[in-house]
Scaffold this motif. Structure first.
Motif, PDB file in Angstrom:
ATOM      1  N   UNK A  87       0.844  -1.191   0.000  1.00 14.66           N
ATOM      2  CA  UNK A  87       0.000   0.000   0.000  1.00 14.66           C
ATOM      3  C   UNK A  87       0.882   1.245   0.000  1.00 14.66           C
ATOM      4  N   UNK A  88       0.699   2.065  -1.008  1.00 20.66           N
ATOM      5  CA  UNK A  88       1.457   3.308  -1.122  1.00 20.66           C
ATOM      6  C   UNK A  88       0.848   4.387  -0.225  1.00 20.66           C
ATOM      7  N   UNK A  89       1.695   5.339   0.172  1.00 19.56           N
ATOM      8  CA  UNK A  89       1.222   6.407   1.043  1.00 19.56           C
ATOM      9  C   UNK A  89       0.594   7.563   0.305  1.00 19.56           C
ATOM     10  N   UNK A  90       0.969   7.718  -0.972  1.00 23.57           N
ATOM     11  CA  UNK A  90       0.483   8.860  -1.725  1.00 23.57           C
ATOM     12  C   UNK A  90       0.236   8.470  -3.181  1.00 23.57           C
ATOM     13  N   UNK A  91      -0.631   9.218  -3.836  1.00 22.10           N
ATOM     14  CA  UNK A  91      -0.816   9.046  -5.271  1.00 22.10           C
ATOM     15  C   UNK A  91       0.437   9.546  -5.981  1.00 22.10           C
ATOM     16  N   UNK A  92       0.609   9.135  -7.244  1.00 23.69           N
ATOM     17  CA  UNK A  92       1.777   9.583  -7.992  1.00 23.69           C
ATOM     18  C   UNK A  92       2.320   8.498  -8.900  1.00 23.69           C
ATOM     19  N   UNK A  93       3.498   8.755  -9.463  1.00 23.07           N
ATOM     20  CA  UNK A  93       4.167   7.818 -10.362  1.00 23.07           C
ATOM     21  C   UNK A  93       5.203   7.013  -9.581  1.00 23.07           C
ATOM     22  N   UNK A  94       5.227   5.701  -9.835  1.00 23.21           N
ATOM     23  CA  UNK A  94       6.202   4.819  -9.182  1.00 23.21           C
ATOM     24  C   UNK A  94       6.730   3.813 -10.209  1.00 23.21           C
ATOM     25  N   UNK A  95       7.930   3.315  -9.933  1.00 17.47           N
ATOM     26  CA  UNK A  95       8.514   2.247 -10.738  1.00 17.47           C
ATOM     27  C   UNK A  95       8.733   1.032  -9.845  1.00 17.47           C
ATOM     28  N   UNK A  96       8.030  -0.050 -10.131  1.00 19.64           N
ATOM     29  CA  UNK A  96       8.185  -1.301  -9.391  1.00 19.64           C
ATOM     30  C   UNK A  96       9.254  -2.141 -10.087  1.00 19.64           C
ATOM     31  N   UNK A  97      10.318  -2.503  -9.360  1.00 11.24           N
ATOM     32  CA  UNK A  97      11.408  -3.299  -9.926  1.00 11.24           C
ATOM     33  C   UNK A  97      11.388  -4.696  -9.304  1.00 11.24           C
ATOM     34  N   UNK A  98      11.282  -5.720 -10.147  1.00 11.31           N
ATOM     35  CA  UNK A  98      11.256  -7.112  -9.689  1.00 11.31           C
ATOM     36  C   UNK A  98      12.571  -7.760 -10.100  1.00 11.31           C
ATOM     37  N   UNK A  99      13.348  -8.213  -9.108  1.00 10.66           N
ATOM     38  CA  UNK A  99      14.649  -8.829  -9.361  1.00 10.66           C
ATOM     39  C   UNK A  99      14.572 -10.327  -9.070  1.00 10.66           C
ATOM     40  N   UNK A 100      14.965 -11.127 -10.037  1.00 11.74           N
ATOM     41  CA  UNK A 100      15.036 -12.565  -9.823  1.00 11.74           C
ATOM     42  C   UNK A 100      16.303 -12.888  -9.051  1.00 11.74           C
ATOM     43  N   UNK A 101      16.142 -13.622  -7.947  1.00 10.12           N
ATOM     44  CA  UNK A 101      17.284 -13.995  -7.106  1.00 10.12           C
ATOM     45  C   UNK A 101      17.758 -15.405  -7.416  1.00 10.12           C
TER      46      UNK A 101
END
Length: 268
Positions: free
Chosen positions: A75-89
């Motif tokens: 859950x984000x705290x504010x509206x806006x633009x974000x980039x979600x980065x998924x890294x395979x381990x």
């Protein structure tokens, strides 16, 4: 990085759309506009505990020790633009749930599908069927070399999708891959594709020209049905045609087919 040659660049209208991430991470660019969209989820399958790490783009990260189908909630705290980065381990990681009820970003009828407008996929990940289905705001997708198949309904209902570069490593399209992708302006199919499923490029209102792969021996039923703006289709080798594969193409003026075609049935 740039994993394409000059010919590939000439074949696309948006050169930036064929850039592949250098660190092999998946990046999902999202825009949260209203408070009701603050709760976001990511659905994937990992066969090893802590197979991925998710950076949500707001200073928070997540990983899970469970295996199988996993739901990551944030859950984000504010509206806006974000980039979600998924890294395979480690291990095998497959994006999506393989269900028509869910995309990578949650329920097909939920807020999540309206958030992502750009996706940059890294190497080493698999894509399940319906992984991006009904992602209505998705406009640009980059996919690296190495992926062998576009599974069923992978981008079905992504009606804002305008640009996608298909890796040369892809040899098979499932059913409904780009079904109802109304805004797809350009699609470049490599000659290594030997199978395209039914309704794979159906109901498109923007695509005007299609060159079919030389390895494609047969055309599935409904494959390009109701592509109303299609003007030209070039078919080098496919000799058999499924029912209504090209019906409803009201503006078609040129269709090239090989000399070994013996019957087209109700194709048109």
């Amino acid at each position: 990085g740039w994993n394409y040659d000059i010919k590939d660049i000439k074949d696309v209208q948006d050169v930036g759309a064929i850039y592949v991430t250098d660190d092999n991470k998946i990046r999902l660019y999202i825009h949260i506009e209203v408070p009701e969209q603050l709760a976001v989820e990511i659905r994937l399958n990992q066969n090893t505990a802590n197979g991925v790490t998710i950076d949500w783009g707001d200073g928070s990260t997540s990983s899970q020790s469970s295996t199988g189908h996993i739901v990551f909630n944030h859950t984000y705290g504010n509206v806006g633009h974000y980039c979600i980065a998924i890294a395979k381990v480690k291990g095998t990681v497959t994006l999506g749930r393989g269900s028509s009820s869910y995309s990578l970003l949650g329920s097909s009828s939920g807020y999540g599908n309206n958030l992502v407008y750009k996706a940059e996929l890294g190497t080493g990940f698999n894509l399940d069927s319906y992984a991006f289905s009904a992602c209505n705001s998705l406009r640009f997708v980059t996919i690296p070399e190495g992926l062998a198949e576009f599974d069923n309904s992978l981008f079905q209902g992504c009606y804002s999708l305008a640009h996608i570069n298909i890796p040369k490593s892809v040899t098979k399209f499932g059913n409904n891959v780009f079904y109802n992708c109304y805004g797809l302006e350009h699609i470049s199919l490599s000659n290594g594709i030997s199978s395209i499923g039914s309704s794979a490029i159906r109901n498109n209102n923007t695509l005007k020209r299609l060159v079919l792969p030389t390895k494609l021996a047969s055309i599935s039923a409904n494959m390009c049905q109701t592509n109303r703006c299609m003007v030209e289709v070039y078919n080098a080798n496919a000799s058999t045609y499924g029912n209504v594969a090209f019906s409803g193409m009201e503006n078609l003026i040129r269709f090239k087919m090989p000399p070994n075609v013996t019957s087209i049935g109700t194709t048109f």
